[in-house]
Scaffold this motif. Structure first.
Motif, PDB file in Angstrom:
ATOM      1  N   ILE A   1       0.829  -1.214   0.000  1.00  0.00           N
ATOM      2  CA  ILE A   1       0.000   0.000   0.000  1.00  0.00           C
ATOM      3  C   ILE A   1       0.859   1.259   0.000  1.00  0.00           C
ATOM      4  N   ARG A   2       2.014   1.208   0.692  1.00  0.00           N
ATOM      5  CA  ARG A   2       2.899   2.360   0.741  1.00  0.00           C
ATOM      6  C   ARG A   2       3.583   2.565  -0.614  1.00  0.00           C
ATOM      7  N   GLU A   3       3.974   1.444  -1.244  1.00  0.00           N
ATOM      8  CA  GLU A   3       4.575   1.533  -2.577  1.00  0.00           C
ATOM      9  C   GLU A   3       3.590   2.151  -3.574  1.00  0.00           C
TER      10      GLU A   3
ATOM     11  N   LYS B   1      -0.285  11.531   4.591  1.00  0.00           N
ATOM     12  CA  LYS B   1       0.139  10.166   4.304  1.00  0.00           C
ATOM     13  C   LYS B   1       1.572   9.916   4.797  1.00  0.00           C
ATOM     14  N   LEU B   2       2.450  10.893   4.588  1.00  0.00           N
ATOM     15  CA  LEU B   2       3.824  10.736   5.045  1.00  0.00           C
ATOM     16  C   LEU B   2       3.888  10.618   6.563  1.00  0.00           C
ATOM     17  N   LYS B   3       3.021  11.362   7.236  1.00  0.00           N
ATOM     18  CA  LYS B   3       2.957  11.274   8.702  1.00  0.00           C
ATOM     19  C   LYS B   3       2.427   9.910   9.122  1.00  0.00           C
TER      20      LYS B   3
ATOM     21  N   PRO C   1       9.986  10.626   7.237  1.00  0.00           N
ATOM     22  CA  PRO C   1      10.374  12.010   7.570  1.00  0.00           C
ATOM     23  C   PRO C   1      11.044  12.763   6.422  1.00  0.00           C
ATOM     24  N   ILE C   2      10.290  13.059   5.359  1.00  0.00           N
ATOM     25  CA  ILE C   2      10.897  13.823   4.263  1.00  0.00           C
ATOM     26  C   ILE C   2      10.204  15.169   4.048  1.00  0.00           C
ATOM     27  N   THR C   3       9.305  15.553   4.954  1.00  0.00           N
ATOM     28  CA  THR C   3       8.629  16.846   4.805  1.00  0.00           C
ATOM     29  C   THR C   3       9.505  17.971   5.361  1.00  0.00           C
ATOM     30  N   GLY C   4       9.115  19.221   5.043  1.00  0.00           N
ATOM     31  CA  GLY C   4       9.797  20.387   5.604  1.00  0.00           C
ATOM     32  C   GLY C   4      11.181  20.649   5.059  1.00  0.00           C
ATOM     33  N   ALA C   5      11.486  20.146   3.865  1.00  0.00           N
ATOM     34  CA  ALA C   5      12.806  20.370   3.271  1.00  0.00           C
ATOM     35  C   ALA C   5      12.827  21.681   2.487  1.00  0.00           C
TER      36      ALA C   5
ATOM     37  N   SER D   1      23.630   8.815   5.281  1.00  0.00           N
ATOM     38  CA  SER D   1      24.488   9.798   5.957  1.00  0.00           C
ATOM     39  C   SER D   1      24.478  11.155   5.256  1.00  0.00           C
ATOM     40  N   TYR D   2      23.765  11.245   4.110  1.00  0.00           N
ATOM     41  CA  TYR D   2      23.780  12.518   3.375  1.00  0.00           C
ATOM     42  C   TYR D   2      22.494  13.311   3.530  1.00  0.00           C
ATOM     43  N   CYS D   3      21.356  12.681   3.363  1.00  0.00           N
ATOM     44  CA  CYS D   3      20.099  13.440   3.396  1.00  0.00           C
ATOM     45  C   CYS D   3      18.945  12.541   3.812  1.00  0.00           C
ATOM     46  N   ARG D   4      17.811  13.167   4.088  1.00  0.00           N
ATOM     47  CA  ARG D   4      16.572  12.420   4.316  1.00  0.00           C
ATOM     48  C   ARG D   4      16.047  11.962   2.966  1.00  0.00           C
ATOM     49  N   PHE D   5      15.536  10.756   2.904  1.00  0.00           N
ATOM     50  CA  PHE D   5      15.090  10.249   1.605  1.00  0.00           C
ATOM     51  C   PHE D   5      14.098   9.111   1.800  1.00  0.00           C
ATOM     52  N   PHE D   6      13.415   8.779   0.704  1.00  0.00           N
ATOM     53  CA  PHE D   6      12.603   7.566   0.686  1.00  0.00           C
ATOM     54  C   PHE D   6      12.852   6.850  -0.634  1.00  0.00           C
ATOM     55  N   LEU D   7      13.079   5.533  -0.545  1.00  0.00           N
ATOM     56  CA  LEU D   7      13.375   4.715  -1.712  1.00  0.00           C
ATOM     57  C   LEU D   7      12.256   3.715  -1.924  1.00  0.00           C
ATOM     58  N   PHE D   8      11.769   3.614  -3.144  1.00  0.00           N
ATOM     59  CA  PHE D   8      10.711   2.636  -3.423  1.00  0.00           C
ATOM     60  C   PHE D   8      10.850   2.077  -4.828  1.00  0.00           C
TER      61      PHE D   8
END
Length: 540
Positions: A149-151, A170-172, A177-181, A225-232
């Motif tokens: 469902i998340r994918e 949805k992210l919450k 945690p990729i909001t507020g960038a 170690s570099y940034c906030r991200f999401f991989l799918f």
């Protein structure tokens, strides 16, 4: 067996020769691919040779071992660094630990001790690679992949515009945690598969469905170690997708460097080419679909620049240029074939487009509308890439005669194929011209700023709006020299002019051509011309 590569760095030539001669490198699992006499030289060789291990002295002129280790950590996080020193100084050891140096040993170098350390490093490298290749562990990770469902939500998010409120809720809900960038960037990842059994050397290659899982593992490890991200995993054009959230401390250039390291790591460990398309950055998550589309388009350019690398859309297409949107699949395929080739794809796509016309049993006016649609696509591409209208379409009379060709529809197919080939060749020529123009701008920028001791690839790329990796590749391809070698030549040639035409002191000339240290200037000058600046002037 496969040997790991190593570079030896020490300002004393006798020490380097002694170490190289005394160690049985092959039995320890290594081969020496180069040596350098200071940190500056070492960095240049590391950029070209990309060794697995760097063995360096701590006390050297121009750039010491700790500074070298720090720069290696920034550019090549996976590289192992061993520091040896004649100074039993706790402060140095502390700094080395902070820089995550693999080993810190004292001079004189003991053969048995160094051999033991090398074997230990080899064992660690073997374990790291085996960890990433381990089929059973990858299978377990595969079973623990993200919920469907998340994918589906993220695939939805990059394919159609969703509201900021829906995305944030949805992210919450999914605790991502990729909001507020400050901005967000999409990276579309393609893992190349080979049908050639002779190239499948790893057991992992026999279970190809596990390779993307290993690639995802490398991506997560490098990006965390570099940034906030999401991989799918993607359900459409790209195999997998990264949404990178960049804060004030993160830059697109830095992200491109990390992604470039992922491509190299995948090639080294998994022996598969991984190509990453990087899209335009956006300032709101509701606009992320636009970044995704441009990342996919960047991925399409691998037919032009090659696979197994990062491809940044800003490098391939002018910043701010208009984007063509076509709903018809045939139009999209035609644009892709003309832009990227190869000839076989152009022939297949144009044959399908003209074939539809030939087989259609519709009113003549509907056929005209179909041809006008194809012509409209062609004209918009001619306008976008600033091509010569008459060269492509043969002038006004031939353009108007296309409609007449409908009376013999096979002629339309021939005309379309010929036109598509012309456009493909013209776009490739335009791209080559643009690259040459950009490199010319870079040369001019270097000529205008060579006196600045802080002049760097990053500074030039900010001026040109390019990524450092792409610039370095194109610069060497166009000039035959790496950037640093070209800059050094400019500076030394200017120094020769000043030595011949002025009575300035050596330290003044060094400063005028971009060297902060007179000693390093003299070292580089002597390396190039065989004599010091003072003797060079005395011989005129």
């Amino acid at each position: 067996m496969n040997l790991y590569s190593i570079i030896l760095v020490d300002d004393e030539e006798e020490v380097r020769k002694s170490i190289i001669k005394q160690i049985d490198w092959e039995s320890a699992g290594f081969k020496v691919v180069g040596d350098a006499e200071n940190g500056e030289d070492a960095l240049e060789k590391i950029d070209v040779l990309e060794p697995d291990v760097v063995l360096t002295d701590i006390r050297m002129p121009y750039m010491d071992g700790l500074t070298l280790a720090e720069k290696i950590r920034q550019r090549y996080p996976s590289m192992k660094v061993v520091i040896f020193s004649g100074y039993d100084d706790f402060e140095y050891a502390q700094k080395a630990i902070k820089l995550n140096v693999t080993e810190y040993i004292l001079k004189p170098v003991n053969v048995e001790e160094l051999t033991s350390i090398l074997k230990h490093i080899k064992s660690n490298l073997d374990e790291e690679i085996e960890e990433k290749r381990n089929v059973s562990r990858l299978r377990e990770n595969y079973r623990k992949s993200l919920p469907i469902i998340r994918e589906q939500f993220f695939n939805d998010m990059v394919h159609r515009r969703l509201s900021d409120d829906l995305i944030e809720s949805k992210l919450k809900e999914y605790d991502i945690p990729i909001t507020g960038a400050r901005k967000w960037v999409i990276a579309a990842i393609d893992v190349e598969k080979s049908d050639d059994r002779s190239k499948k050397t790893l057991s992992l290659h026999e279970e190809e469905e596990l390779i993307p899982i290993s690639v995802m593992q490398i991506v997560r490890e490098k990006l965390k170690s570099y940034c906030r991200f999401f991989l799918f995993q993607s359900t459409a054009e790209a195999e997998m997708v990264v949404i990178a959230a960049l804060d004030d401390d993160n830059t697109t250039t830095g992200l491109i460097d990390v992604l470039g390291d992922i491509c190299k790591e995948a090639k080294r460990i998994l022996e598969v080419p991984v190509t990453i398309g990087i899209g335009h950055s956006v300032t709101g998550l509701s606009k992320i679909a636009g970044s995704y589309q441009s990342a996919v388009e960047a991925l399409g350019y691998k037919a032009v620049v090659g696979s197994g690398i990062t491809i940044y859309i800003n490098d391939m297409e002018p910043v701010g240029s208009g984007k063509l949107e076509f709903d018809n699949a045939d139009e999209s395929d035609f644009i892709s074939a003309v832009k990227f080739g190869p000839d076989e794809k152009i022939e297949a796509v144009t044959a399908r487009i003209s074939g539809k016309l030939e087989s259609a049993k519709v009113h003549y006016r509907q056929q005209q509308v179909y041809v006008f649609g194809v012509l409209n696509t062609i004209i918009q591409m001619i306008q976008q890439y600033d091509l010569n209208l008459e060269e492509i379409l043969g002038g006004e009379l031939e353009y108007l005669s296309v409609i007449d060709k409908l009376q013999k529809r096979e002629e339309f197919g021939e005309w379309l194929l010929k036109t598509a080939h012309k456009m493909n060749q013209a776009i490739n020529q335009e791209r080559d011209i643009t690259t040459r123009q950009v490199i010319q701008q870079a040369k001019q920028y270097i000529m205008d700023n060579y006196q600045n001791p802080d002049l760097s690839v990053e500074m030039i790329c900010r001026h040109l709006h390019m990524s450092p990796a792409y610039f370095s590749t194109m610069f060497k391809k166009e000039t035959g020299q790496a950037y640093i070698a070209y800059l050094t030549e400019i500076r030394l040639n200017k120094a020769v002019e000043l030595l011949n035409k002025t009575d300035d002191k050596t330290y003044v000339i060094a400063s005028k051509v971009g060297y902060q240290e007179q000693n390093y200037f003299s070292y580089v000058f002597k390396k190039k011309f065989g004599v010091s600046p003072t003797k060079f002037r005395g011989a005129r």
